[in-house]
Enzyme design. Structure first.
Site, PDB file in Angstrom:
ATOM      1  N   ASN A   1       0.877  -1.166   0.000  1.00  0.00           N
ATOM      2  CA  ASN A   1       0.000   0.000   0.000  1.00  0.00           C
ATOM      3  C   ASN A   1       0.916   1.217   0.000  1.00  0.00           C
ATOM      4  O   ASN A   1       1.447   1.606   1.032  1.00  0.00           O
ATOM      5  CB  ASN A   1      -0.893  -0.030   1.251  1.00  0.00           C
ATOM      6  CG  ASN A   1      -1.895   1.106   1.265  1.00  0.00           C
ATOM      7  OD1 ASN A   1      -1.891   1.957   0.371  1.00  0.00           O
ATOM      8  ND2 ASN A   1      -2.739   1.132   2.274  1.00  0.00           N
TER       9      ASN A   1
ATOM     10  N   HIS B   1     -13.181   2.311  -0.112  1.00  0.00           N
ATOM     11  CA  HIS B   1     -13.218   1.166   0.808  1.00  0.00           C
ATOM     12  C   HIS B   1     -13.836  -0.057   0.126  1.00  0.00           C
ATOM     13  O   HIS B   1     -14.346  -0.954   0.791  1.00  0.00           O
ATOM     14  CB  HIS B   1     -14.070   1.439   2.072  1.00  0.00           C
ATOM     15  CG  HIS B   1     -13.543   2.483   2.999  1.00  0.00           C
ATOM     16  ND1 HIS B   1     -14.362   3.370   3.642  1.00  0.00           N
ATOM     17  CD2 HIS B   1     -12.279   2.759   3.397  1.00  0.00           C
ATOM     18  CE1 HIS B   1     -13.629   4.170   4.407  1.00  0.00           C
ATOM     19  NE2 HIS B   1     -12.361   3.827   4.278  1.00  0.00           N
TER      20      HIS B   1
END
Ligand code: AMP
Length: 402
Positions: free
Chosen positions: A7, A182
């Site tokens: 990430n 999300h």
């Protein structure tokens, strides 16, 4: 089989190395302050990942950071694998896939071009995500790479849910619409919820997932497909969050900008970084701190909690209406998984929908559990999210046999 999940942010890079034989994390860490004079690598490994190795050095760019991550992973003292070739594939979290990506995909030149083309939609994250991808390609040229998009799960929304009531030309020229974020969490949690509800002989066609963390979003999921979500063109829209205001009258931007003599960018920055629980309570963006302050009698903290719960309750009601019914409500993420009183506060007043929280069961923290009364028409569950595992699973699926 080992899968590395990355990430990448503009100046940081988080990683987790998964053993996919048992879906466990065997090392994880953070390369921080990339591009600055004093960078650092924090690498956790060993039992329960409790052993820590810290390296203070300088990472000129993401490639140097990845090189050090790999060095830590194979190091004879604090490493967890013997050779870099043990890493079968790399999965990257990518923020914005626009309307181009409806699912995760193997990274090739065309994929990178499309991620680049989505930079206007994700100006802070997509360039960093690309930097992470290119760094991994440079140092691990033989490992296949997969992109997993935060927006992909929401691509099944119908136009009536994703369009804004603005002149059509802005959608056509600038692709301004709701995308939602999300998505990896909403997909993982709704998928698991459907499995769990099925196993308990419960209806599972119409569910609402409440991802409540520092950033928060809700999604309405019909038969496993997202039909609406609360975040929009950016993660700013929706419910009150740690530092984000959530939805408000857009004229508020003009009003703050005029009164404070700020430009639009600075004003929106205030809505993103200084609002929400932090802005209203004046205490903190962290729910635990706001809870403590409210318990001690801080009126602004109490108001922030009331606003937080009220806003989420309104979304639950509107999504039940949008879906024409409701079979289950699911709580997940830092607050959703851990804050029993917060969950109870959200659900208070939803008895008319058939939601009845069981006080005892609702004390549970951080584990998969039903928190509604046995007779509750609409069951309410806590289902822990795991975005990194979802990325690793997609990566494994797409790269199997490659
Ligand atoms: P996340 O962004 O999913 O990591 O969630 C972070 C949020 O979860 C922060 O606001 C934390 O205060 C909140 N959180 C974590 N543990 C608890 C807890 N036990 N009670 C209330 N909030 C919590």
């Amino acid at each position: 089989m080992k899968i590395l999940v990355i990430n990448a942010g503009s100046s940081s890079l988080k990683y987790q190395l998964f053993n996919m034989d048992n879906n466990t994390v065997i090392a994880k860490g953070l390369a921080d302050r990339i591009g600055l004079e004093t960078s650092s690598l924090t690498h956790n490994y060993g039992e329960e990942l409790k052993t820590k190795y810290v390296l203070n050095t300088q990472f000129k760019d993401h490639t140097e950071a990845i090189q050090q991550v790999l060095a830590a992973l194979v190091d004879k003292d604090h490493g967890v694998i013997s050779d870099i070739s043990d890493i079968s594939a790399v999965g990257h979290r990518v923020l914005h896939g626009g309307d181009k990506f409806t699912a995760s995909c193997i990274i090739d030149e065309a994929c990178k071009e499309t991620i680049k083309a989505c930079i206007p939609l994700g100006p802070l994250h997509n360039p960093a995500n690309l930097a992470g991808i290119k760094a991994c390609e440079a140092v691990m040229p033989n490992a296949p790479q997969v992109a997993v998009f935060d927006t992909a799960f929401h691509q099944t929304m119908p136009a009536e849910a994703f369009m804004y009531g603005i002149p059509m030309e802005y959608y056509k020229k600038y692709a301004i619409r709701r995308y939602g974020f999300h998505g990896t969490s909403h997909r993982f949690v709704s998928g698991r919820a459907i499995e769990v509800l099925k196993a308990n002989n419960m209806k599972h066609g119409k569910i609402i997932v409440c991802h409540l963390g520092n950033g928060s979003s809700l999604s309405a999921v019909v038969d496993g497909k997202c039909v609406d979500t609360s975040m929009g063109l950016t993660p700013l829209e929706g419910v009150l969050m740690g530092t984000r205001s959530g939805s408000l009258d857009p004229a508020v931007v003009e009003c703050i900008a005029n009164n404070e003599e700020l430009d639009v960018t600075k004003t929106v920055n205030i809505l993103n970084k200084k609002s929400g629980l932090l802005g209203v309570s004046g205490v903190s963006s962290d729910m635990r701190d706001v809870n403590t302050a409210a318990d001690a009698g801080n009126e602004n903290a109490k108001l922030a909690l009331d606003m937080w719960a009220y806003g989420i309750r309104k979304y639950i009601g509107s999504y039940a209406a949008a879906m024409g019914g409701l079979d289950a409500v699911i709580f997940t993420a830092g607050i959703g998984e851990n804050d029993g009183p917060g969950r109870a506060k959200v659900c208070k007043g939803l008895e008319f929908l058939g939601i009845e929280i069981d006080e005892e069961a609702n004390r549970a923290r951080g584990k998969e559990v039903c928190i509604s009364k046995p007779g509750s028409k609409v069951p309410v569950w806590v289902i822990p999210t795991n975005e990194e595992l979802a990325i690793a699973m997609d990566t494994l699926e797409l790269t199997k046999g490659k």
